[in-house]
Design a protein around this motif. Structure first.
Motif, short mmCIF file in Angstrom:
data_model
loop_
_atom_site.label_atom_id
_atom_site.label_comp_id
_atom_site.label_asym_id
_atom_site.label_seq_id
_atom_site.Cartn_x
_atom_site.Cartn_y
_atom_site.Cartn_z
N UNK A 87 140.02 107.86 4.08
CA UNK A 87 139.30 106.84 3.31
C UNK A 87 138.41 107.49 2.24
N UNK A 88 137.68 108.54 2.62
CA UNK A 88 136.82 109.22 1.67
C UNK A 88 137.64 109.83 0.54
N UNK A 89 138.78 110.45 0.92
CA UNK A 89 139.65 111.05 -0.10
C UNK A 89 140.16 110.00 -1.07
N UNK A 90 140.53 108.83 -0.54
CA UNK A 90 141.03 107.75 -1.39
C UNK A 90 139.95 107.27 -2.36
N UNK A 91 138.70 107.19 -1.87
CA UNK A 91 137.60 106.75 -2.74
C UNK A 91 137.35 107.76 -3.85
N UNK A 92 137.40 109.03 -3.50
CA UNK A 92 137.18 110.08 -4.51
C UNK A 92 138.25 109.99 -5.60
N UNK A 93 139.51 109.85 -5.16
CA UNK A 93 140.62 109.76 -6.11
C UNK A 93 140.46 108.51 -6.98
N UNK A 94 140.08 107.38 -6.36
CA UNK A 94 139.91 106.13 -7.11
C UNK A 94 138.80 106.25 -8.13
N UNK A 95 137.72 106.97 -7.77
CA UNK A 95 136.61 107.15 -8.70
C UNK A 95 137.02 108.00 -9.90
N UNK A 96 137.74 109.07 -9.65
CA UNK A 96 138.22 109.91 -10.75
C UNK A 96 139.22 109.15 -11.62
N UNK A 97 140.07 108.35 -10.98
CA UNK A 97 141.06 107.58 -11.71
C UNK A 97 140.38 106.60 -12.66
N UNK A 98 139.33 105.91 -12.17
CA UNK A 98 138.63 104.97 -13.04
C UNK A 98 137.97 105.69 -14.21
N UNK A 99 137.38 106.85 -13.96
CA UNK A 99 136.74 107.60 -15.03
C UNK A 99 137.76 107.98 -16.10
N UNK A 100 138.90 108.49 -15.68
CA UNK A 100 139.92 108.92 -16.63
C UNK A 100 140.48 107.74 -17.42
#
Length: 208
Positions: free
Chosen positions: A1-14
């Motif tokens: 879950x934490x990994x998914x949130x980190x990826x989602x946060x980077x995805x939104x930034x990009x």
């Protein structure tokens, strides 16, 4: 879950910084409105104003993303992400108008994204009331800012005006919803700092 949130946060930034935000699917409010700005100076002025609005929407993406990442409340996270999707529409509409005006997003966008995400995450960690309180404070600040820009736009610029008016309605709705969900007022020092930060961002985005 934490990994998914980190990826989602980077995805939104990009996606935000690359102009690839999908949004909620709403059509551009300026659709069907004639672009009657003919004078070069009018287009330059409108372009600078829309660049400021676009920068504000970049920061809104960062704030909501940081707030959603920092909360442990699933229901609140869902509400924040829904508001973020609606803000993505604003980002897309501003990008469209910048292209029409032959202008460009602020080069300082990555800096403001980082600042906004940090603010949102910090507010979320202080609890639900503080998290929602930041939404209210920011949306009221944006509402005032949009009122000023609607007054500053060249009278002929109906396309930009349609976009800003719809954005204003959405910001008011987001603030009202946050208040209904239990927002608590921010400390005076925090609201003062927020206003100061807004002024710095606005002045920077006008020219850079």
């Amino acid at each position: 879950m934490l990994t998914e949130r980190i990826i989602a946060n980077f995805d939104n930034a990009l996606r935000t910084l690359a102009g690839q935000s999908p949004g909620s699917g709403r059509s551009n409010p300026a659709r069907g409105t004639r672009d009657s700005l003919l004078r070069p100076w009018q287009r330059r002025r409108a372009g600078r104003l829309m660049r400021v609005n676009h920068t504000g929407e970049v920061m809104a993406q960062a704030l909501y993303t940081g707030q959603a990442a920092g909360t442990d409340d699933p229901q609140l996270r869902s509400e924040l992400l829904q508001a973020r999707r609606e803000e993505e529409d604003h980002l897309r509409w501003c990008e469209d108008r910048l292209r029409e005006l032959r202008s460009h997003p602020s080069l300082l966008g990555p800096i403001w994204y980082g600042v906004g995400w940090g603010m949102g995450f910090a507010a979320a960690r202080r609890g639900r009331g503080s998290n929602l309180g930041l939404v209210v404070a920011v949306e009221h600040l944006v509402e005032k800012h949009l009122d000023e820009h609607l007054a500053l736009l060249p009278p002929e610029d109906e396309r930009s005006r349609k976009i800003l008016e719809q954005m204003r309605q959405d910001e008011i709705a987001h603030a009202d919803k946050a208040e209904n969900l239990g927002a608590q007022p921010l400390p005076v020092w925090s609201e003062t700092a927020l206003r100061g930060l807004s002024k710095i961002m606005t002045r920077g985005a006008l020219w850079v």
